[in-house]
Design a protein around this motif. Structure first.
Motif, PDB file in Angstrom:
ATOM      1  N   ASN A 101       0.832  -1.188   0.000  1.00  0.00           N
ATOM      2  CA  ASN A 101       0.000   0.000   0.000  1.00  0.00           C
ATOM      3  C   ASN A 101       0.873   1.248   0.000  1.00  0.00           C
ATOM      4  N   ALA A 102       0.239   2.392  -0.196  1.00  0.00           N
ATOM      5  CA  ALA A 102       0.945   3.667  -0.056  1.00  0.00           C
ATOM      6  C   ALA A 102       0.854   4.132   1.387  1.00  0.00           C
ATOM      7  N   GLU A 103       1.802   4.970   1.791  1.00  0.00           N
ATOM      8  CA  GLU A 103       1.758   5.570   3.120  1.00  0.00           C
ATOM      9  C   GLU A 103       1.017   6.898   3.068  1.00  0.00           C
TER      10      GLU A 103
ATOM     11  N   ARG B 280       7.216   4.496   0.745  1.00  0.00           N
ATOM     12  CA  ARG B 280       8.083   4.800   1.893  1.00  0.00           C
ATOM     13  C   ARG B 280       9.309   5.597   1.462  1.00  0.00           C
ATOM     14  N   HIS B 281       9.912   5.211   0.365  1.00  0.00           N
ATOM     15  CA  HIS B 281      11.157   5.854  -0.078  1.00  0.00           C
ATOM     16  C   HIS B 281      10.926   7.331  -0.388  1.00  0.00           C
ATOM     17  N   VAL B 282       9.875   7.634  -1.132  1.00  0.00           N
ATOM     18  CA  VAL B 282       9.592   9.021  -1.502  1.00  0.00           C
ATOM     19  C   VAL B 282       9.048   9.796  -0.304  1.00  0.00           C
ATOM     20  N   HIS B 283       8.323   9.125   0.586  1.00  0.00           N
ATOM     21  CA  HIS B 283       7.857   9.755   1.823  1.00  0.00           C
ATOM     22  C   HIS B 283       9.051  10.260   2.640  1.00  0.00           C
ATOM     23  N   GLU B 284      10.072   9.456   2.765  1.00  0.00           N
ATOM     24  CA  GLU B 284      11.262   9.867   3.507  1.00  0.00           C
ATOM     25  C   GLU B 284      11.945  11.058   2.842  1.00  0.00           C
ATOM     26  N   ALA B 285      12.003  11.063   1.513  1.00  0.00           N
ATOM     27  CA  ALA B 285      12.629  12.182   0.799  1.00  0.00           C
ATOM     28  C   ALA B 285      11.816  13.461   0.970  1.00  0.00           C
TER      29      ALA B 285
ATOM     30  N   ALA C 180      17.207  15.011  -8.232  1.00  0.00           N
ATOM     31  CA  ALA C 180      16.210  14.916  -9.301  1.00  0.00           C
ATOM     32  C   ALA C 180      16.421  13.636 -10.112  1.00  0.00           C
ATOM     33  N   ALA C 181      17.683  13.316 -10.397  1.00  0.00           N
ATOM     34  CA  ALA C 181      17.984  12.097 -11.152  1.00  0.00           C
ATOM     35  C   ALA C 181      17.585  10.850 -10.378  1.00  0.00           C
ATOM     36  N   ASP C 182      17.706  10.906  -9.047  1.00  0.00           N
ATOM     37  CA  ASP C 182      17.386   9.746  -8.218  1.00  0.00           C
ATOM     38  C   ASP C 182      15.882   9.529  -8.068  1.00  0.00           C
ATOM     39  N   TYR C 183      15.112  10.621  -7.992  1.00  0.00           N
ATOM     40  CA  TYR C 183      13.701  10.498  -7.620  1.00  0.00           C
ATOM     41  C   TYR C 183      12.721  10.789  -8.750  1.00  0.00           C
TER      42      TYR C 183
END
Length: 342
Positions: free
Chosen positions: A200-202, A228-233, A292-295
């Motif tokens: 699921n999404a957070e 989770r990864h983008v939430h942390e960013a 930007a390249a990472d995300y």
């Protein structure tokens, strides 16, 4: 010659894999340490090679040692994992810097090694071509077999409580299904990318949850649905080394007229045909070109790139004016942190 050229071409087309390995002395003495490694491994898309002879994994070594040997499909993910491990190790040191067993032996100063410091040894980084026949298995935090015995001492490896780790904050975040159209219109990510496979999404609060009133905390206009990864960013959670958000969201404009809820993806479920939403046109602004390249590759397919660090897309909310208030609050806080780094 022709066959040889074809073989060379096939070899060039093979995807490179990146291997990170190290031993962590005393690590199993530290409560929750192994759980945190598994969490970082999942967040950095770590894999193990399936088959005999590789010895991949996050394994118990001699005494209180943990042995790490993991492969990654991208070098950037391997380096992120290495940074996460160094950060974990540094946290156990009084100097807040990671310590290497080899350096202590070379200097002759091995008196600093204690039960309360984790030391890195035999650290290695390698790359090699991935053969088509090489099966890989994703490492996830649920691979970690954990248990708690109240009769064990706190420094026992058997007392490595999985859910008690600070880095396991994702276990205490509300998650929601992203099959509905109503959720996908409040997502900045491509709903089909690998971070959502089987997950699921957070629920990510736009205005920091700790700063919210009870009403704001429950307000759906104060929510995005993120991996989770983008939430942390977005919130600067566990970002290395400064705990700084790596992107901000700026509202260019919003409409007060409500429109039919857009359907993102052919499998989106529209829970009610009468649902209306207000459009917010937003910019996703990354801190620099590297992030930007990472995300950016995880953003929705309908986003438009404006320059090396900026992307544009539409989001939809019940009340776009309220959403803008939350975005403005968050952007101001994020840019103040960016100014502090410059």
């Amino acid at each position: 010659s022709e066959h040889r050229d074809e073989a060379v071409q096939q070899a060039d087309n093979l995807t490179a894999l990146y291997l990170y390995s190290c031993n962590l002395n005393n690590a199993r003495r530290k409560k929750c340490f192994k759980a945190q490694i598994f969490t970082s491994a999942e967040e950095c898309l770590a894999h193990v090679r399936v088959g005999d002879g590789y010895g991949d994994g996050i394994l118990d070594g001699e005494g209180f040692e943990i042995r790490i040997k993991l492969v990654f499909k991208e070098e950037s993910w391997m380096l992120k994992f290495q940074s996460a491990i160094l950060s974990l190790v540094a946290y156990t040191s009084s100097s807040k810097k990671p310590k290497y067993a080899e350096e202590l032996k070379t200097s002759g100063d091995d008196t600093t090694e204690s039960l309360y410091e984790v030391l890195i040894s035999d650290e290695a980084i390698e790359s090699f071509p991935q053969t088509l026949a090489l099966p890989l298995k994703r490492v996830v935090k649920y691979d970690y077999q954990h248990f708690y015995d109240v009769n064990k001492t706190n420094n026992s490896p058997d007392c490595d409580i999985f859910a008690d780790s600070v880095s396991m904050s994702s276990l205490f975040v509300e998650t929601v299904s992203i099959t509905s159209a109503e959720r996908r219109i409040q997502m900045i990510e491509n709903y089909s990318h690998e971070f959502f496979h089987g997950k699921n999404a957070e629920v990510a609060h736009i205005k920091d949850k700790a700063k919210c009133s009870s009403y704001e905390e429950k307000d759906v206009n104060n929510q995005l649905y993120l991996s989770r990864h983008v939430h942390e960013a977005f919130d600067g959670i566990n970002t290395v080394p400064t705990k700084t958000p790596w992107f901000a969201i700026h509202v260019l404009s919003y409409d007060e007229n409500k429109v039919d809820c857009p359907k993102i993806g052919p499998d989106a479920i529209v829970e009610s045909p009468f649902i209306k939403r207000q459009r917010c046109n937003v910019l996703i602004c990354f801190y620099n070109e590297s992030y930007a390249a990472d995300y950016a590759k995880y953003l929705r397919n309908d986003s438009t790139q404006l320059d090396a660090t900026t992307y544009c897309m539409d989001l939809y909310f019940e009340d776009a004016k309220k959403a803008k208030y939350y975005f403005d609050w968050k952007e101001k806080k994020t840019r103040l942190k960016w100014e502090g780094r410059n």
